[in-house]
Scaffold this active site. Structure first.
Site, PDB file in Angstrom:
ATOM      1  N   LYS A  56       0.797  -1.225   0.000  1.00  0.00           N
ATOM      2  CA  LYS A  56       0.000   0.000   0.000  1.00  0.00           C
ATOM      3  C   LYS A  56       0.836   1.283   0.000  1.00  0.00           C
ATOM      4  O   LYS A  56       0.371   2.333  -0.456  1.00  0.00           O
ATOM      5  CB  LYS A  56      -0.935   0.011   1.208  1.00  0.00           C
ATOM      6  CG  LYS A  56      -2.072  -0.993   1.139  1.00  0.00           C
ATOM      7  CD  LYS A  56      -3.151  -0.564   0.166  1.00  0.00           C
ATOM      8  CE  LYS A  56      -4.397  -1.423   0.277  1.00  0.00           C
ATOM      9  NZ  LYS A  56      -5.458  -0.961  -0.631  1.00  0.00           N
ATOM     10  N   SER A  81      -8.919  -0.284   6.410  1.00  0.00           N
ATOM     11  CA  SER A  81      -8.953  -1.280   7.486  1.00  0.00           C
ATOM     12  C   SER A  81      -7.584  -1.455   8.125  1.00  0.00           C
ATOM     13  O   SER A  81      -7.455  -2.108   9.145  1.00  0.00           O
ATOM     14  CB  SER A  81      -9.424  -2.631   6.943  1.00  0.00           C
ATOM     15  OG  SER A  81      -8.492  -3.148   6.009  1.00  0.00           O
ATOM     16  N   GLU A 207      -9.799 -13.742  -4.346  1.00  0.00           N
ATOM     17  CA  GLU A 207     -10.623 -13.218  -3.260  1.00  0.00           C
ATOM     18  C   GLU A 207     -10.932 -14.324  -2.256  1.00  0.00           C
ATOM     19  O   GLU A 207     -10.954 -15.505  -2.622  1.00  0.00           O
ATOM     20  CB  GLU A 207     -11.961 -12.701  -3.797  1.00  0.00           C
ATOM     21  CG  GLU A 207     -11.862 -11.483  -4.685  1.00  0.00           C
ATOM     22  CD  GLU A 207     -13.235 -11.002  -5.119  1.00  0.00           C
ATOM     23  OE1 GLU A 207     -13.612  -9.875  -4.749  1.00  0.00           O
ATOM     24  OE2 GLU A 207     -13.941 -11.750  -5.842  1.00  0.00           O
ATOM     25  N   GLY A 211     -15.945 -13.089   0.390  1.00  0.00           N
ATOM     26  CA  GLY A 211     -15.906 -11.731  -0.160  1.00  0.00           C
ATOM     27  C   GLY A 211     -15.664 -11.734  -1.648  1.00  0.00           C
ATOM     28  O   GLY A 211     -14.662 -11.207  -2.128  1.00  0.00           O
ATOM     29  N   ASP A 213     -17.035 -10.199  -4.206  1.00  0.00           N
ATOM     30  CA  ASP A 213     -17.719  -9.115  -4.915  1.00  0.00           C
ATOM     31  C   ASP A 213     -17.129  -8.852  -6.300  1.00  0.00           C
ATOM     32  O   ASP A 213     -17.867  -8.578  -7.251  1.00  0.00           O
ATOM     33  CB  ASP A 213     -17.704  -7.832  -4.080  1.00  0.00           C
ATOM     34  CG  ASP A 213     -16.303  -7.426  -3.652  1.00  0.00           C
ATOM     35  OD1 ASP A 213     -15.700  -8.155  -2.841  1.00  0.00           O
ATOM     36  OD2 ASP A 213     -15.811  -6.386  -4.134  1.00  0.00           O
ATOM     37  N   SER A 307       1.047  -9.869  -0.643  1.00  0.00           N
ATOM     38  CA  SER A 307       0.804  -8.427  -0.582  1.00  0.00           C
ATOM     39  C   SER A 307       1.088  -7.763   0.757  1.00  0.00           C
ATOM     40  O   SER A 307       1.208  -6.538   0.815  1.00  0.00           O
ATOM     41  CB  SER A 307      -0.635  -8.125  -1.015  1.00  0.00           C
ATOM     42  OG  SER A 307      -1.562  -8.803  -0.190  1.00  0.00           O
TER      43      SER A 307
END
Length: 322
Positions: A56, A81, A207, A211, A213, A307
């Site tokens: 990130k 989060s 995913e 979750g 989506d 990640s």
């Protein structure tokens, strides 16, 4: 006429130049044991060794460093989060400004403490009953801050894509690239870089089963909203993909694989015991998909983005000790 993509390969290259000497160029690990287990030559890009312990920082710094001086001086806002929260907090500190971060009440303690440790002010909310995007936008407007979202921003996406760019510069051509998917920024940036360098590469997002989506959205051809998922992969507990990320991913991502919590834990344990690295649940989902045979096509040479590694010792022991 076809509209220009929101993020181009040149944007990823420009982000790489901006991050040079600021972000870490993280290592790529290999393991003969892993290769034998999955029947492929595997290259693991270890973003758990990135600053703040996750990919990130790449996107947060790339976006924050481009703000006009006057806006940067007033400060930055974000909602997250955990990992983006830490990344924005550190980017703000590096750039000589302040950050206010909206975090869920149940965010992992280690991530909250690290965010505060970088000097950010933390405002909490209930992720299951409140809309963090609306709250974050209102907070930024009220205080006159520049809002840097965790994934749905071209400069954030371009910054995240530098992880895949570095991986492919080191490995050369790969048959597949497997990437965790939360809001979709990492896989959007990764796919932008990978497809530009090697058009034949297959990009697979991963995913948690609870979750899915992005998978549902890609299957339907439009963004789908699900209830906020309950999964150990807290960084991927999102109800809908980003608008910009979905635009990129529906064009460049070839498939979405799903993994269960037990498969995620198995990957965390393998990474600890064999690769000698610590991965948080969200950081291990791509490795989990490969180990569990969730890819539709078997690659010969495959890259995996691990990640992040932001999990405290007690939680890590609780999970892998099951």
């Amino acid at each position: 006429m076809t509209a220009a993509p929101p993020v181009a390969f040149s944007d990823v290259q420009d982000a790489a130049a901006r991050l040079d000497g600021i972000a870490h160029r993280t290592p790529v690990l290999t393991s003969r044991t892993l290769d034998a287990l999955v029947g492929a030559e595997v290259f693991v890009k270890c973003e758990n060794f990135q600053r703040v312990g996750a990919f990130k920082f790449r996107g947060a710094y790339n976006a924050a460093s481009r703000l006009p001086a006057g806006q940067l001086a007033r400060g930055i806002a974000a909602y997250s989060s955990g990992n983006h929260a830490q990344a924005v907090a550190l980017a703000a500190r590096e750039l000589g400004t302040t950050a206010v971060v909206l975090m869920p009440e149940d965010a992992p303690r280690a991530k909250r403490e690290a965010t505060a440790g970088h000097g950010a002010e933390i405002v909490t909310y209930d992720r299951y009953t409140q809309d963090r995007t609306a709250l974050g936008e209102a907070l930024a407007e009220e205080r006159g801050l520049a809002l840097i979202p965790p994934y749905d921003h071209p400069h954030v996406i371009a910054g995240q894509g530098t992880a895949a760019l570095e991986l492919l510069e080191e490995t050369g051509a790969l048959d597949a690239l497997v990437v965790p998917v939360g809001g979709g920024g990492l896989v959007a940036g990764s796919a932008t870089a990978a497809k530009a360098l090697h058009p034949g590469i297959r990009v697979v997002g991963v995913e948690p089963e609870a979750g899915d989506d992005t998978k549902r959205s890609l299957d339907r051809g439009e963004r789908v909203t699900i209830p906020v998922p309950r999964t150990i992969a807290d960084g991927q507990a999102l109800p809908t993909p980003g608008e910009i990320t979905f635009t990129v991913n529906r064009r460049l991502v070839d498939a979405i694989a799903l993994v269960g919590d037990d498969e995620i834990v198995a990957a965390m344990r393998f990474a600890f015991e064999r690769l000698k690295i610590v991965l948080e649940p969200s950081g291990a989902t791509a490795l989990a998909a490969l180990m569990a045979g969730r890819l539709e096509h078997r690659p010969r040479r495959v890259g995996v983005i691990a990640s992040g590694g932001n999990v405290d010792a007690r939680r890590f022991a609780e999970l892998v000790g099951r």
